[in-house]
Design an enzyme around this catalytic site. Sequence first.
Site, short mmCIF file in Angstrom:
data_model
loop_
_atom_site.label_atom_id
_atom_site.label_comp_id
_atom_site.label_asym_id
_atom_site.label_seq_id
_atom_site.Cartn_x
_atom_site.Cartn_y
_atom_site.Cartn_z
N ASP A 92 0.87 -1.18 0.00
CA ASP A 92 0.00 0.00 0.00
C ASP A 92 0.90 1.23 0.00
OD1 ASP A 92 -2.30 1.59 0.17
OD2 ASP A 92 -2.58 1.28 2.33
N HIS A 93 0.31 2.37 -0.24
CA HIS A 93 1.00 3.65 -0.04
C HIS A 93 0.48 4.30 1.24
CE1 HIS A 93 1.60 3.91 -4.66
NE2 HIS A 93 2.72 3.54 -4.09
N TYR B 192 -4.95 4.30 0.52
CA TYR B 192 -5.97 3.36 0.00
C TYR B 192 -5.59 2.80 -1.36
CZ TYR B 192 -8.48 5.96 3.62
OH TYR B 192 -8.84 6.58 4.80
N HIS B 193 -4.34 2.28 -1.44
CA HIS B 193 -3.86 1.66 -2.67
C HIS B 193 -3.41 0.22 -2.42
CE1 HIS B 193 -2.65 6.03 -3.97
NE2 HIS B 193 -3.95 5.84 -4.02
N PRO B 194 -4.25 -0.63 -1.83
CA PRO B 194 -3.80 -2.00 -1.57
C PRO B 194 -3.64 -2.79 -2.87
CG PRO B 194 -6.14 -1.83 -1.11
CD PRO B 194 -5.65 -0.43 -1.41
#
Length: 561
Positions: free
Chosen positions: A302-303, A476-478
């Site tokens: 994630d980020h 919210y970049h899983p």
Amino acid sequence: MSHGIDKDIFVQQADYVVVGSGSAGSVAAARLSQDGKHDVLVLEYGGTDFGPFIQMPAALSYPMNMARYDWGFGTEPEPNLNNRRMATPRGKVIGGSSSINGMVYVRGHARDFDHWDDQGAKGWSYADVQPYFARAETSHGGAQGEGRGTDGPLHVGRGKRENPLFHAFVKAGEQAGYEVTDDYNGLKQEGFGAMEQTVHQGRRWSAANAYLRPAMKRPNLRMMNCYVRKVIMEDNRAIGVEIQRGDVIEKVRARKEVILAASSINTPKLLMLSGIGPAAHLKEQGISVITDRPGVGGNLQDHLELYIQQASLLPITLYSKLNLFSKALIGAQWLFFKSGLGTTNHFESAAFVRSKAGVEYPDIQYHFLPVAIRYDGKAPAEGHGFQAHVGPMRSKSRGTIRLASADPAASPEIRFNYMDHEEDWQDFRRCIRLTREIFAQAAFDPYRGHEILPGDKVQSDDELDAHIREHVESAYHPCGTAKMGAIDDPMAVVDPECRVIGVKGLRVIDTSIFPRITNGNLNGPAIMTAEKASDHILGRTPLPKSNLEPWINPRWKESDR
């Protein structure tokens, strides 16, 4: 609950059964049904995306926090972040996460995809994927001759950047010695410039609006509202899926293939429930092992980002629009005319920079916002301010998705293992200090008040680390939980044609298959991935490779700028 169903009764059949109507599922549904030769069925648990909370770009903080549109996942306590449980929103609605995201469009850096190819995802280098990015989009305002699309379903545009703070941010970056770029989605990602958004004619241009809704007019594409429990396997082949509607458990048959596009959280969960995953973990849960794929649910990435907030001396920020009267006015203008402040996500300036000399391509991303407020819309700062969202792009930390139980209704256990590497801390300290340097440039002189967050008192490494531990948020970049790689890579889950290794008739086409997270927001790469996967599924020759060369800073070995 009625389990009494005949083994051979299928309530629906289709050539291709697509699980999920999100960024990847919408694309696959549209592309697989395009020539009229194949019968396509999309399974979606969420409801309609009609209504102002989703369609109005400026309302982006609402759908992400509404149980109606979001699966409501959260992590286990994160040990490196004071045991905080972090929100992990995923879209539970037509259009999936593209219906609840921030609408920021970033392709990723060319080198991200070259890395995929090097790691065993052969045929996914920049030269291979660039034509699919172009096929997907209609670019409004992108750089000419740099591989931008002109007639794709996904409209990508730019905000009007009417607020002077957007220009101050870019100017400040230039004054600090950084590059400026006309188009970070063209050949030169590195630098400060305009941010791009998936907004069209004043509306959120989700994958549902771009791909699914137009395709639903075809007689060979249909959608069914149901909860998918698992993939049905027979002799090592996926023949369909088990679904639930109300209390009734039913089966849907796939004549050709089952295609998972259920998100990097739900896809590994479905694979494990179907007997595909780490054998020991499946046995613990009492699930029969179809194929031992230890990589399923691993490699989770994630980020993370921080908000660096600065007070504004001039009353020009969006703070004056946060009162109910202004919101009503903006809402009415949007509703009746699709114009005004309701038509933007307000992320209209951006930057991609390198953290230090010796880093070949950008590893830090900025979103700039002319208000000091939290992403979830809660807790605006007192008074006028502006903020930069900043975070490193390539953390080495990796997490896992595991089943909490064999009950398909149970949420999975999510552990990102955030900030597990010493480098993560060094990178974030650098991000904070760099943002302070940018905000200190002359371009911000007319606007700059005191620092709201972290605040002037927070200076030493230890103080910065304590701030990070308490305030860092997911972007919210899983992704990465069913990674694509070579067939002989024991941790790979799908091959370079997105087929699940070890079984037949099953593919994964969503962000689960990313070997490593790409630079920036993931919606663009998710759509590209499904575009390319659709050609693999249909057995088509991939689009001809691009011969465009990305810009790499000639000073990268000597300097960070």
